[in-house]
Motif scaffolding. Sequence first.
Motif, PDB file in Angstrom:
ATOM      1  N   ARG A  79     -48.098  21.688  28.784  1.00 22.44           N
ATOM      2  CA  ARG A  79     -47.689  22.854  27.928  1.00 22.44           C
ATOM      3  C   ARG A  79     -48.732  22.570  27.096  1.00 22.44           C
ATOM      4  O   ARG A  79     -48.675  21.291  27.019  1.00 22.44           O
ATOM      5  N   LEU A 114     -46.900  28.174  22.354  1.00 21.69           N
ATOM      6  CA  LEU A 114     -45.789  27.742  21.652  1.00 21.69           C
ATOM      7  C   LEU A 114     -44.753  27.630  21.135  1.00 21.69           C
ATOM      8  O   LEU A 114     -43.665  28.072  21.740  1.00 21.69           O
ATOM      9  N   GLY A 150     -45.608  27.756  29.370  1.00 23.50           N
ATOM     10  CA  GLY A 150     -47.305  27.727  29.203  1.00 23.50           C
ATOM     11  C   GLY A 150     -48.167  27.645  30.770  1.00 23.50           C
ATOM     12  O   GLY A 150     -48.059  29.254  31.211  1.00 23.50           O
ATOM     13  N   ARG A 175     -43.383  31.788  26.991  1.00 20.37           N
ATOM     14  CA  ARG A 175     -44.614  30.555  26.030  1.00 20.37           C
ATOM     15  C   ARG A 175     -44.686  29.355  26.381  1.00 20.37           C
ATOM     16  O   ARG A 175     -44.687  28.598  25.879  1.00 20.37           O
TER      17      ARG A 175
END
Lengths: 250, 850
Positions: free
Chosen positions: B118, B183, B56, B53
Amino acid sequence: MSKAWAVLLVAAAVVRAQDARSIVEESQRRARSGSQRYEGTLEVIDAKRKVTTKRWIYERLGSAGNSKAVLRFTAPAEVKGVALLIHNHPDRASDQWMWTPAVQRERRIAYQDRKTRFFGTDFTFEDLEERDVDRSTYRMLGEEAIEGVPCWKIESTPKPEARSQYTRLYLWIRKPDYVAAQIDCFQRDRVIRRIRYSDVEKVQNIWTARRIEVHDLTRDSRTILRLEKLEYDVTLPADLFTLQALRRER
Amino acid sequence: MMLLKLITWPYVRKHLLRCTLTTAGIVLGVAVFVAMHTANQSVLYAFNRTVDRIAGRTQLQVSAGEAGFPEEVLEKVQSLPDVEVAVPVIEATVQTGIPGMGNLLVVGVDMTGDRSLRDYELETADETIVDDPLVFIAQPDSIIVSRQFCDKTGLKLNDRLTMQTMAGPRQFTIRGVMSAGGLASAFGGSLAIMDIYAAQMVFGRGRRFDRIDLAVREGVRVEEARQRIQAALGPGLQVEPPTSRGAQFEAMARVYSMTANITSVFALFIGLFLIYNTFSIAVTQRRAEIGILRALGAPRSLIRNLFLAESALAGLFGSLLGIVLGVAMARGVAGYIGEYFGEVYGVGEKAEEVAADPRLLGLALLIGVATSVFAGWLPARNAARVDPVKALQKGRVQVISEGENRLRRLVAVAMLAGAVGCVFLSSHPFFFYLGYMLSVLAVLLLTPTLCTLLTRWLRPALKWLRPVEGALAADSLLQAPRRTSGTVAALALSVALVIGLGGISRASYSTIGAWVKTSLNPDFFITGSETITQRSFRFPESFADDVARVEGIEEVQPVRSTRILYKGTPVMLVAADVEKIARRVRARIVDGDRESMYARTARGEGVIISDNFSLLRRVKRGDVIELAAPNGLLRLPVLGIVVDYSDQQGTILMSRDLFKRYWGDDTVNAMRVYAKPGVDRAALRQKLLETFGSRTRLFVMTNEELRAYIMKLTDQWFGLTYVQIVVAVLVAILGIVNTLTVSITDRKRELGVLQAVGALRNQVRHTIWMEAAAIALLGLVIGFALGAVHLYYILDVAKRDVAGLRLEYLYPYGIAAVLLPVLLGSALFSAFGPAEGAVRMSLVEALEYE
């Protein structure tokens, strides 16, 4: 900043029929000055029509893609002292460093980040560069009037070495004074950003647009830059445009 | 199916308690296996998910171990033709001081370009701040947190959050809240994003980055790009996909899997014996039924299959229960492991979701059922051999396996000989583990013989205690060795497991304690974090000189420890003033000359490695090891090997000058401080805190506090071991209850006759109690012996495969002394129910035949 694209385009030349490249070249020649200083007021109007205002002082030494510039924020308080140093090169993309006084650090803006938004405005870092006429190829598309002023419509395609985020640009250059009236910036076949130049005035014998409006068509937000206290050929020391100077100015 | 319904089901219903107890071993074995592996997998999964996460759209990461690398590397990476986007990252875990929230993972990124990799997906934000990267950067107190974090803490946009920084606790302003998922859900949602340059400042990282995340240009193959980028950057920097971080974490987690596997195998073995025992007795009890079935024309194979099906069902039932229990236990275990990793490795990960891998559950089911079927195989074969004529003659006992005892003894002796032979070849892992297995199997196969022998020796003592009851109890055991040997074997295994775990724990405490005393002898340890294992905060080098100038301080030894990758495994690199350390520390040298090895290491001519590094990485003195540093590849000879338990994966000691040169890092994360003789330690500590406390974040730990901290970590490490010990004792007690319950049922007629001929109720009670105590005693004696062997092997497993720990063989007499009354007491306690059942049973029913 106001000169980012204007410098490219605003100039004077022979009034006769010309090819696209020479029009751009002439526009650039007419805008040439040894230095420049102005106080800019930025108004950012986001998609929800919320308006935020920022102010900066812009100083440039040299011109036409071979210049150094410093842009320092003066308001609002949360960004005061933040500065951007730009070293433009005629043959390659510019070098840019950002200075953040709160952490006492400068950071280099990587080429890859040139397409990101600048200071929360609708300009990108790339839009702040002064580009030499040789870094693109040109093609005449015809003639069109912008706000009643007759213009040449020219397609500009950045050369690969320019590493531009844009696939191509449409430039409208005013016939009477060679000042850019509008630029449409394309990514592939889509216009993503539209820059309009208005309030054209003659300052120290240089025709200059005092109002620049950038419309980000993807986000539907607008940034209006007004140039105040504009001066050309002011005396600016060369060492003002260095990282050391950035660090000194707190 | 019909037979199962008509014959098995009524039997199970009648002996429900016994059947449940029988499967207890399988339940616990499977539960431990599932719990430990699910917990390990969950923590690993959570770690991978966090990496994923945070990564990304990152395709490759440039890193140089935990030490990071100078900022200049970024420009070099960004200028490579294969690189589309490259952004720097710093990670640090910090305490927020919010009760129950644990640590917050702070990810420092360059907001200018980071959004290329991200998505922050801000659900609420002060648009003028967060939407404008520069404004976010201009205010170094800006952080973005996750929605999950806000929900847990009650914080909202523009609220202030206190975090620990190098300058002490500092307030940060929440200027953005990320939507849940993506994220924002990394690290269980306990995540904050801040500007990387502000992060460098607040965490004292100097001008360094932890890593660079990058995406390659469109159309370029990632693996090809990786190779080209790696070649361009040189061997000092690692270019790997984000997933490789999971593999490194896995290497650290492997230690726990190994110990879990040993306990699971033992628990399953115990279960195997319990099932074997119960089924053997069931065959005896159900002789008549088998005889009738055979008389009605049922073939031998049908009888065998019936019992095998029963054992398979018992295994299935036990395994399913074990899986349920294991999954339920996994959450607690995962929390424990996550916390432990956070303490020891500084990469704590919360397993928010504990989800069992279906393949793991399938494997657990298979192991449980297979163990049960294997345990039931001998009884099933014996059942198939039942002679219908003899079976239908009441009171006549058919001896099924006369020749088996001899064969079993022969096999056991052969195995014992094989195990002894393997000792000589134990340098090879195959022979080592074969020897381990053979020795355990040999003792187990010898259990019936040992039971008979020991009971014969025990008989006079029992008779002396209670002439009638003692003799009856001993004879009962002697007459039915099959009934008791399974339980004794299960009990012995439990005891051996406890002795092994207790022994390794005692050896670890003793060895680590001795190391702490000799190596960690400074008066104070100054760190930037609450613990010495956290290295998020660092001091500038000059700080050590400032500390040295404080009156009352004799010497300061600045230390920079960092985790680096050695052949893909994270190991600890300690950079220190080796000469000073050599003068103060008398570490136990395994190999090398004290004078020359320290002097040469101080000059940067080589390194000293820890004993566990040597054992785990198969490196000897004189070997040249290659260390990838940001400023080049270091090839250094190993000048000496010392006993050092700083890290489970091994430690390398090098001179600080060499480290500074090759890692370009002059920060310090700990200082060993010696006070002048006669100086009041408490006053000096106070002075240090007063002098520097307002200037920088610092923790001054006394020698005693550090020792206590290390022993606490050792406690934490053995925390799960103690749980396993409890499980083992529990299984042992269950085994006794099971055997006695079965024994009473089996001897219903015998006990009935006893009472009919005038035996007093108390005499019957005492007989059963003594029998229980005797079983426990047999199990304890054999278990103590088997434990001694088991301990020998697991100490070697710890040395060669788990942590490279050369632990002293110390038999845990204390634990053995505790086990004796605990198991004897448990046996007597377990015997109460069956004994009361025996004295209260209906004589008419018991003597129905007579």
